[in-house]
Design a protein around this motif. Structure first.
Motif, PDB file in Angstrom:
ATOM      1  N   THR A 112     -47.324  31.490  58.672  1.00  0.00           N
ATOM      2  CA  THR A 112     -46.328  30.881  57.839  1.00  0.00           C
ATOM      3  C   THR A 112     -46.286  29.533  58.303  1.00  0.00           C
ATOM      4  N   LEU A 114     -43.598  28.110  58.838  1.00  0.00           N
ATOM      5  CA  LEU A 114     -42.386  28.191  59.658  1.00  0.00           C
ATOM      6  C   LEU A 114     -42.886  27.644  61.156  1.00  0.00           C
ATOM      7  N   THR A 117     -43.236  24.136  61.527  1.00  0.00           N
ATOM      8  CA  THR A 117     -41.844  23.641  61.542  1.00  0.00           C
ATOM      9  C   THR A 117     -41.407  24.130  63.122  1.00  0.00           C
ATOM     10  N   LEU A 118     -41.320  25.132  63.592  1.00  0.00           N
ATOM     11  CA  LEU A 118     -40.949  25.485  64.905  1.00  0.00           C
ATOM     12  C   LEU A 118     -41.460  24.784  65.971  1.00  0.00           C
ATOM     13  N   ILE A 119     -42.897  24.537  65.776  1.00  0.00           N
ATOM     14  CA  ILE A 119     -43.559  23.477  66.811  1.00  0.00           C
ATOM     15  C   ILE A 119     -42.963  22.395  66.753  1.00  0.00           C
ATOM     16  N   GLU A 121     -40.165  21.114  65.909  1.00  0.00           N
ATOM     17  CA  GLU A 121     -38.603  21.053  66.397  1.00  0.00           C
ATOM     18  C   GLU A 121     -38.826  21.245  67.844  1.00  0.00           C
ATOM     19  N   ALA A 122     -39.777  22.093  68.257  1.00  0.00           N
ATOM     20  CA  ALA A 122     -39.925  22.488  69.749  1.00  0.00           C
ATOM     21  C   ALA A 122     -40.257  20.904  70.509  1.00  0.00           C
ATOM     22  N   THR A 125     -37.233  18.432  70.439  1.00  0.00           N
ATOM     23  CA  THR A 125     -35.974  18.819  71.131  1.00  0.00           C
ATOM     24  C   THR A 125     -36.486  18.899  72.761  1.00  0.00           C
ATOM     25  N   ILE A 130     -46.465  20.194  72.655  1.00  0.00           N
ATOM     26  CA  ILE A 130     -46.768  21.684  72.737  1.00  0.00           C
ATOM     27  C   ILE A 130     -48.328  21.691  72.113  1.00  0.00           C
ATOM     28  N   LEU A 136     -46.947  33.384  69.873  1.00  0.00           N
ATOM     29  CA  LEU A 136     -45.670  33.814  68.955  1.00  0.00           C
ATOM     30  C   LEU A 136     -45.893  35.426  68.686  1.00  0.00           C
TER      31      LEU A 136
ATOM     32  N   LEU B 110     -35.352  27.424  74.248  1.00  0.00           N
ATOM     33  CA  LEU B 110     -34.987  26.568  73.124  1.00  0.00           C
ATOM     34  C   LEU B 110     -34.207  27.602  71.874  1.00  0.00           C
ATOM     35  N   LEU B 114     -34.286  28.470  63.323  1.00  0.00           N
ATOM     36  CA  LEU B 114     -35.725  29.005  62.709  1.00  0.00           C
ATOM     37  C   LEU B 114     -36.203  30.069  63.323  1.00  0.00           C
ATOM     38  N   GLU B 121     -38.401  36.400  57.742  1.00  0.00           N
ATOM     39  CA  GLU B 121     -39.736  36.253  56.913  1.00  0.00           C
ATOM     40  C   GLU B 121     -40.685  37.346  57.436  1.00  0.00           C
ATOM     41  N   GLY B 135     -40.834  37.959  71.524  1.00  0.00           N
ATOM     42  CA  GLY B 135     -41.321  37.187  72.449  1.00  0.00           C
ATOM     43  C   GLY B 135     -42.184  35.925  72.333  1.00  0.00           C
ATOM     44  N   LEU B 136     -41.240  35.078  71.753  1.00  0.00           N
ATOM     45  CA  LEU B 136     -41.708  33.644  71.170  1.00  0.00           C
ATOM     46  C   LEU B 136     -41.734  32.892  72.457  1.00  0.00           C
ATOM     47  N   ILE B 137     -43.384  32.327  72.629  1.00  0.00           N
ATOM     48  CA  ILE B 137     -43.688  31.560  73.691  1.00  0.00           C
ATOM     49  C   ILE B 137     -44.388  30.681  73.185  1.00  0.00           C
ATOM     50  N   TYR B 139     -46.687  27.222  74.423  1.00  0.00           N
ATOM     51  CA  TYR B 139     -47.293  26.464  75.795  1.00  0.00           C
ATOM     52  C   TYR B 139     -47.527  25.041  75.378  1.00  0.00           C
ATOM     53  N   GLY B 140     -47.441  24.477  76.396  1.00  0.00           N
ATOM     54  CA  GLY B 140     -47.419  22.962  76.349  1.00  0.00           C
ATOM     55  C   GLY B 140     -47.451  22.121  77.769  1.00  0.00           C
TER      56      GLY B 140
END
Lengths: 154, 154
Positions: A112, A114, A117-119, A121-122, A125, A130, A136, B110, B114, B121, B135-137, B139-140
């Motif tokens: 998706t 999203l 978009t999430l990456i 935003e991460a 902020t 990333i 995920l 974070l 979203l 979704e 478990g939303l992780i 890496y960066g």
DNA sequence: CTTGCTGCAAAAGATTTGCACGTGC
DNA sequence: GCACGTGCAAATCTTTTGCAGCAAG
């Protein structure tokens, strides 16, 4: 066509190894093939079993080595799933969400926009760079297990 | 105020145990306190070390037991981070993203809407009942490590 | 030939478990 | 007093590692 796709996938993995200057061994060929053809998200144990069928003398260490090499080269990614004993690997290296069933441990992919978009935003902020290898994971109950638990009780 | 917040957090954990009919032991008190007061995302080893300072005779097994009990009760969540030896725990049980630095292993939270959009979704398209314990992780490379690597070379 | 790759077996190391004792309720 | 919780140590189990021999380039 499905078979063709699998062959391409196998060769894609082999090419990545070759381009990294890695030697082309029979073991690596079988391991790449096993990864490419495995439906879903294999663990090292899965791959070891698969390869051993054709290559009985192969050692687990070799499977671990090859899988780790492929991971370093970005050809596959590790999936760290809470409460699963083995580490799963994913041949889909595009950032996406893995949805894991808590009961049957089935893993389903979800692509998706999203995620991007999430990456974004991460990145903005947090100030982190990333990396694409996003882990995920969403946990839940799959339709089948939901149905079964409804049928039986509660 | 910060101290007050910590106390509340400790008591919240203790209350969860109590409401689940678990016995109130000195070990559990210290473990809950250690979890509540730990800055960041402790591992069992972190908690064991912290608690042992006040409770030298405590056993690792007890820490594992208590942490697992709290996890079952939904008071904390496990963070499965690729390539980290120990399992981290998170006292923030609201679905959010954890951003992990590949170099210094720092973990940053974070919170963003979203995540909820993503869960919605995922629920719709997959048919899974998604659980809140996501478990939303991601890496960066964190700003500090980025700076350091830029200064030194490449 | 030379160096990387493999196989074997043992090591490492986190987490779990069995059992006897102690303690909350 | 009873059952749960704890401590201890051993077991478990995945993954890693050291090293000798083999094979790719």
């Amino acid at each position: 066509m499905a078979q063709e796709k699998k062959d391409n996938k196998t060769e894609a993995l082999l090419r990545i190894l070759e381009e990294a200057g890695k030697r082309n061994t029979a073991q690596r060929y079988e391991i790449c093939k096993a990864i490419a053809e495995y439906p879903g998200h294999p663990t090292v144990a899965d791959l070891y079993d698969t390869v051993r069928a054709r290559f009985p003398m192969i050692s687990q260490a070799t499977v671990y080595n090859t899988v780790d090499t492929l991971r370093e080269l970005g050809a596959i990614t590790r999936l760290e799933i809470a409460n699963h004993d083995h580490t799963h690997y994913d041949t889909d290296v595009h950032p996406h969400v893995n949805i894991v069933c808590r009961y049957c441990e089935r893993i389903q992919d979800l692509h998706t926009d999203l995620v991007h978009t999430l990456i974004d935003e991460a990145s903005r902020t947090s100030g982190f760079d990333i990396r694409p290898e996003a882990g995920l994971i969403l946990y839940g109950i799959c339709p089948d297990c939901k149905k079964n638990s409804t049928e039986t009780e509660e």
